[in-house]
Design a protein around this motif. Structure first.
Motif, PDB file in Angstrom:
ATOM      1  N   ALA A  46      -7.709  -1.670  -6.883  1.00 22.47           N
ATOM      2  CA  ALA A  46      -6.447  -0.964  -7.086  1.00 22.47           C
ATOM      3  C   ALA A  46      -6.317   0.265  -6.189  1.00 22.47           C
ATOM      4  CB  ALA A  46      -6.311  -0.540  -8.553  1.00 22.47           C
ATOM      5  N   ARG A  52      -1.116  -1.037  -4.361  1.00 19.24           N
ATOM      6  CA  ARG A  52      -2.457  -0.515  -4.103  1.00 19.24           C
ATOM      7  C   ARG A  52      -2.322   0.873  -3.477  1.00 19.24           C
ATOM      8  NH1 ARG A  52      -5.429  -4.631  -0.834  1.00 19.24           N
ATOM      9  NH2 ARG A  52      -3.839  -4.015   0.688  1.00 19.24           N
ATOM     10  N   ASP A 107       0.829  -1.200   0.000  1.00 23.33           N
ATOM     11  CA  ASP A 107       0.000   0.000   0.000  1.00 23.33           C
ATOM     12  C   ASP A 107       0.866   1.254   0.000  1.00 23.33           C
ATOM     13  OD1 ASP A 107      -2.425  -1.366   0.023  1.00 23.33           O
ATOM     14  OD2 ASP A 107      -2.424  -1.546   2.203  1.00 23.33           O
TER      15      ASP A 107
END
Length: 675
Positions: A507, A485, A458
């Motif tokens: 996404a 992401r 992330d």
């Protein structure tokens, strides 16, 4: 201290300008200064705010058209009521919350701003400057304790930074950077008398719209009979109408009401200024004259100070006729180039004027007030330090992410997971640098390829808007889907709608604005700040470093400063702001150039993979490229991991920077006393 919109619907931390302004007020009150915050809002907004914050019992209506309360010891609020503010203007004003906010409000006189309101603001400022104030009663222990904790935390951080021998990252105009100081005791002795600080925000763009009726009814007179709470300042005289030919903006009003040379402008956003190719403030002679009357200017970054110095006007065109307007437009267009001097800009304006058939040009005595860089860290905007170090968990997740493609490749081919084949068509010399480059390129190819059952890491993007690079983030999310992401904080419904397909695809994670940035960053491995406009600083970048997370930033404005000079910076094409018929940059007509998303993709993968550009080879070119991508700092551990280097050196530099807060304040007070 004056700022137009302090009473707003959104959280102050999400509106960086408001958060910094209120932090400044709290820090000064904590040091022992008597601080009065003056703002403008409708009666309904004040009552809703007071109800939500539990302030209703403290409200005083002792002054006609002004609501006052005491927030803490030595910290008071005064809201000048503007009950004629149209709903549309109120909504857009709420959206334009400060240094980080988009400028969505057009410079049009549909704001409910009247000459009577200007008179009330002027009377409030004059009364606060001139009236003797009784000693305030002790603030609630809880609030006073919070302020004292902030002060002690700043002193402790300063002591830690001093022991480590770290220098601050931001220099001050006209002087060397102050060494972090943990000195105790009040600094109030460094400054005497009354001073006025005005936020150079949309107060310059809200123009008077004459109204026949008074904006305040007898309700203000009725409420005037309400007794003031103990410790409240005395009632102020009311000036209902400014003199003919008086100020037409709130900025001019506050400067005019302040003692001579004792008014200082706080610049947190260059896009509100009446200067330069990005400033959307009107180029009116009265507004420029107000700037010249200032005692000084406080800039939140070296970038802001440089912008002011570069674009301070040497001449202003009288915009009474269309030819004169063309003159101003030409002058502004030429002055927008950094390599064009003021004389050339003025000459271009004169040529355009002659070609248009004439028009008067008024020479302006453009003596520039002294400018001082005072970092946002001075006011404790980043909270109590040290913030949680998120780098150990982030690095562990990143190592697992890096290893997953190699493990899959080994399982498919039977090779060792530690051996990375050379990219097809690429020859390597067999040196250590060549092997690292080969591994880096193979890993980059794997990282950019669609994932097959592998983990995703992330990357956080905070407060995303079109100006802050929404198009770049959306395209990166499409390209790196399944491998990276993006955790996006967006308070703009239009941005949320645009990202919805990517949210559905997994996404993008969409977060609402949060009162603290720590929960947003937990679980992330980096922060992305691809702004396309001129950020004055970039608080989220510094906050990322304070949490031990690297940031990848655009090379515009103050973002490289916010990254302490160690964060990788990617070149971007800035938002284009065409000028209108009067020669003023028109924010509503802004254009978004196409960006090189491939450069962002390469830089982000290089940071996450720890390889830099082309690996950490031995040749000078490789080292220079690595230094450019990784930044100007060093972690001091001799590591070859770009991510780790930025994480360690960035957090160290950010802590030293924040630790110098009290030294910055001391130097600012000495500077003010010398004006």
């Amino acid at each position: 201290m004056f700022k137009v919109h302090v009473i707003t619907a959104h959280d102050s931390h999400f509106a960086g300008g408001k958060h910094a302004f209120l932090s400044m007020a709290s820090a000064l009150a904590c040091e022992g200064f008597e601080v009065h915050v003056v703002s403008v809002a409708s009666r309904s907004k004040v009552l809703v705010h007071a109800g939500m914050q539990g302030l209703l019992p403290r409200l005083s209506f002792a002054r006609p058209g002004v609501v006052s309360w005491r927030e803490a010891q030595r910290l008071h609020h005064h809201v000048v009521l503007n009950d004629t503010e149209p709903a549309a203007a109120a909504a857009t004003a709420t959206a334009a919350g400060g240094s980080d906010s988009s400028i969505n409000t057009p410079a049009a006189p549909v704001t409910g701003l009247t000459t009577e309101l200007l008179g009330r603001v002027a009377a409030c400022v004059r009364g606060l400057v001139n009236a003797p104030f009784p000693a305030a009663a002790a603030a609630p222990a809880e609030q006073e304790g919070q302020l004292e904790q902030q002060r002690l935390a700043a002193a402790a951080a300063a002591s830690t930074a001093a022991d480590a021998g770290q220098a601050t990252a931001v220099t001050h105009s006209g002087a060397a950077a102050a060494a972090p100081s943990a000195e105790s005791g009040s600094l109030t002795g460094l400054l005497q008398g009354a001073w006025v600080l005005v936020d150079a925000d949309e107060s310059q763009r809200l123009v008077v719209a004459p109204l026949a009726a008074s904006p305040l009814e007898p309700a203000a007179t009725t409420s005037a009979a309400t007794p003031a709470p103990a410790g409240a300042p005395p009632a102020l005289g009311l000036q209902t109408e400014p003199a003919p030919g008086g100020p037409s903006t709130l900025f001019e009003t506050v400067v005019g009401a302040a003692p001579p040379r004792r008014c200082v402008a706080l610049v947190q956003n260059v896009h509100f200024l009446p200067l330069g190719p990005s400033g959307t403030g009107p180029r009116s002679p009265a507004l420029l004259a107000a700037w010249r009357r200032l005692g000084g200017v406080v800039a939140v970054s070296g970038f802001v100070a440089g912008y002011l110095q570069e674009h301070w006007p040497q001449a202003a065109a009288a915009a009474a006729t269309a030819p004169a307007a063309a003159t101003a437009a030409a002058a502004v267009a030429v002055a927008g180039h950094a390599d064009v001097g003021a004389e050339e800009a003025a000459g271009a304006g004169a040529e355009a004027q002659g070609a248009a058939g004439g028009g008067a040009v008024e020479e302006v005595e453009a003596a520039m007030p002294p400018v001082r860089v005072v970092p946002l860290a001075t006011w404790g905007v980043f909270g109590r330090q040290p913030l949680p170090d998120l780098s150990p968990a982030a690095h562990e997740a990143l190592l697992a992410w890096r290893a997953a493609p190699a493990q899959r490749r080994a399982a498919d081919t039977g090779e060792s997971a530690g051996a990375a084949p050379a990219a097809p068509g690429k020859e390597f010399t067999g040196t250590e640098g060549g092997a690292q480059a080969a591994a880096g390129e193979a890993a980059a190819a794997d990282a950019s390829a669609p994932a097959v059952g592998g983990p995703a890491v992330d990357v956080a993007v905070l407060k995303l808007t079109p100006e802050k690079g929404c198009s770049v983030v959306a395209e990166l999310a499409r390209r790196l889907a399944g491998r990276v992401r993006f955790r996006v904080v967006a308070g703009d419904p239009a941005v949320a709608r645009a990202l919805e397909p990517l949210v559905v695809a997994g996404a993008v994670q969409l977060w609402e604005p949060q009162p603290s940035v720590t929960p947003v960053l937990q679980g992330c491995v980096a922060v992305l700040a691809p702004s396309l406009w001129l950020e004055a600083w970039g608080m989220v970048v510094t906050e990322a470093l304070l949490h031990g997370l690297p940031a990848l930033v655009s090379d515009l404005g103050g973002l490289p400063e916010a990254g302490m000079g160690v964060c990788p910076a990617v070149p971007v094409e800035a938002v284009r702001i065409p000028v209108d018929a009067a020669g003023v940059p028109d924010w509503a007509a802004r254009q978004y150039p196409r960006q090189d998303v491939g450069a962002w993709e390469a830089a982000l993968l290089a940071l996450l993979l720890g390889t830099g550009a082309g690996g950490a080879g031995d040749c000078d070119a490789d080292k220079q490229q690595q230094q450019r991508l990784v930044g100007g700092g060093s972690c001091g551990e001799g590591c070859q991991d770009a991510w780790r280097c930025v994480s360690v050196s960035g957090r160290r530099a950010a802590l030293a920077h924040v630790g110098g807060a009290r030294g910055y304040l001391r130097d600012m007070l000495v500077w003010l006393g010398g004006l």
